[in-house]
Design an enzyme around this catalytic site. Sequence first.
Site, mmCIF file in Angstrom:
data_model
loop_
_atom_site.group_PDB
_atom_site.id
_atom_site.type_symbol
_atom_site.label_atom_id
_atom_site.label_comp_id
_atom_site.label_asym_id
_atom_site.label_seq_id
_atom_site.Cartn_x
_atom_site.Cartn_y
_atom_site.Cartn_z
ATOM 1 N N ASP A 1 -2.355 -39.936 22.825
ATOM 2 C CA ASP A 1 -1.335 -38.957 22.417
ATOM 3 C C ASP A 1 -1.194 -37.796 23.403
ATOM 4 O O ASP A 1 -0.081 -37.370 23.703
ATOM 5 C CB ASP A 1 -1.580 -38.463 20.988
ATOM 6 C CG ASP A 1 -2.900 -37.737 20.818
ATOM 7 O OD1 ASP A 1 -3.837 -38.012 21.593
ATOM 8 O OD2 ASP A 1 -3.004 -36.890 19.916
ATOM 9 N N ARG B 1 -8.727 -35.948 32.014
ATOM 10 C CA ARG B 1 -8.051 -35.016 31.096
ATOM 11 C C ARG B 1 -7.487 -33.921 32.002
ATOM 12 O O ARG B 1 -8.160 -33.483 32.934
ATOM 13 C CB ARG B 1 -9.048 -34.418 30.123
ATOM 14 C CG ARG B 1 -9.835 -35.492 29.356
ATOM 15 C CD ARG B 1 -9.773 -35.293 27.877
ATOM 16 N NE ARG B 1 -10.570 -36.312 27.196
ATOM 17 C CZ ARG B 1 -10.025 -37.316 26.511
ATOM 18 N NH1 ARG B 1 -8.717 -37.443 26.409
ATOM 19 N NH2 ARG B 1 -10.802 -38.190 25.904
ATOM 20 N N GLY C 1 -8.773 -40.311 27.900
ATOM 21 C CA GLY C 1 -9.978 -41.141 27.790
ATOM 22 C C GLY C 1 -9.654 -42.579 28.172
ATOM 23 O O GLY C 1 -8.693 -43.148 27.670
ATOM 24 N N THR D 1 -5.917 -46.299 24.194
ATOM 25 C CA THR D 1 -6.947 -45.391 23.651
ATOM 26 C C THR D 1 -7.812 -46.176 22.685
ATOM 27 O O THR D 1 -7.292 -47.010 21.926
ATOM 28 C CB THR D 1 -6.336 -44.177 22.922
ATOM 29 O OG1 THR D 1 -7.361 -43.542 22.135
ATOM 30 C CG2 THR D 1 -5.192 -44.535 21.979
HETATM 31 O O1 F6P Z 1 -10.611 -41.410 24.395
HETATM 32 C C1 F6P Z 1 -10.794 -41.120 23.060
HETATM 33 C C2 F6P Z 1 -12.137 -40.456 22.867
HETATM 34 O O2 F6P Z 1 -13.175 -41.333 23.230
HETATM 35 C C3 F6P Z 1 -12.345 -39.937 21.456
HETATM 36 O O3 F6P Z 1 -12.782 -40.943 20.579
HETATM 37 C C4 F6P Z 1 -13.355 -38.858 21.690
HETATM 38 O O4 F6P Z 1 -13.246 -37.861 20.697
HETATM 39 C C5 F6P Z 1 -12.951 -38.294 23.022
HETATM 40 O O5 F6P Z 1 -12.234 -39.326 23.685
HETATM 41 C C6 F6P Z 1 -14.070 -37.857 23.909
HETATM 42 O O6 F6P Z 1 -13.511 -37.347 25.062
HETATM 43 P P1 F6P Z 1 -14.326 -36.958 26.367
HETATM 44 O O7 F6P Z 1 -14.874 -38.222 26.953
HETATM 45 O O8 F6P Z 1 -13.321 -36.297 27.251
HETATM 46 O O9 F6P Z 1 -15.410 -36.049 25.902
#
Ligand code: F6P
Length: 343
Positions: free
Chosen positions: A109, A78, A17, A132
């Site tokens: 992490d 991701r 993220g 993060t």
């Molecule tokens: O980057 C951290 C975060 O924003 C978390 O707070 C949240 O749970 C997650 O990423 C959401 O991820 P994505 O944008 O991949 O749905």
Amino acid sequence: MKKDKSLKKIGVITSGGDSPGMNACIRAIVNTAWQDGIEVVGFRHGYRGIVEDFVQPLHPDDMRLVSQRGGTFLKSARYPEFREDDVAKAAAKNLTKHNVDGLIVIGGDGSFRGAYHLEKFWDGKIIGLPGTIDNDLAGTDTTIGFSTAVDTAMEAIDKVRETAEAMARVFIIEVMGRHAGFIGLHAAIASAAEAMIVPEMEPQPNLSELADNIIQARTAFPDSSYIVVLSENLWPGGVHGLAENLGKSTGVTCHACPLGHIQRGGRPNAQDRILAMQLGNAAVNAMLLGSHNVMIGLENEHVVEVPLNLTFERDKPLDQRLVDLQLSLQGVNIASKEANKTS
Ligand code: F6P
């Protein structure tokens, strides 16, 4: 200590993220490396970019106007496939092909687990920088993007508060944090929320407790707002489930308001820009002095190095003093009204 003259080229990725401040961090890496004659290349889209060869040379000329922007101009992703050995080996092969001597990974992490995995197949130096919004990495007091995300959540809650106050409504506001309550705790304190539910609370507040509190508040202040800050991934059915459950238990309409990804976007605040540049600069200097397989973080305002695995294998607790602060302040209005009645 002597600088490692064999370090000629550093690779950088932003991974997982995105978080406000990542661009400022890249700027600090590129500009610091340039001063020692080290070339820097970015790989777009995180680990996927290393595997698929999305390489981008980075030069100080291009870094002049990036620090104030949110997101990451290097793109992020991701990439769960990176857990597979063959994928990590392909990344190692590409890094070697591009003569990269060291890799700096800005992420959370999951990204650090990726870096730890890559280390098995690649003999370059690896340094992680905590990027993060969740602030859930052990070994650093704070992470790049956390402070801005809290500001964003607080500003959004302030806005909800104004309409909630005007209409005397109850709102349940869901904030991010994956499985950590840092954003929830800090946003709850900063916005003077009436209630807070974050994953680290033991025991977790239960429905009847929450409902009783809303009823008491409505009785004491019938024409006022009431705001609950809820961390994501906590309540069955999330914020909508909790709003519905509370509505049924209290007879009061409870509005669900998930803040969502607005918490990740926006211009980084000054604190995040400064942190990002401090850590980016420290990472290059540490790599030059031989550091490897560590995260560079900040503890008690000092730059520290922490073995990469200890950042994700250990839990990072909330500051109990801040939890106690919120819990002690959030119920006082109702209690003081009750006291006034009886005196
Ligand atoms: O980057 C951290 C975060 O924003 C978390 O707070 C949240 O749970 C997650 O990423 C959401 O991820 P994505 O944008 O991949 O749905």
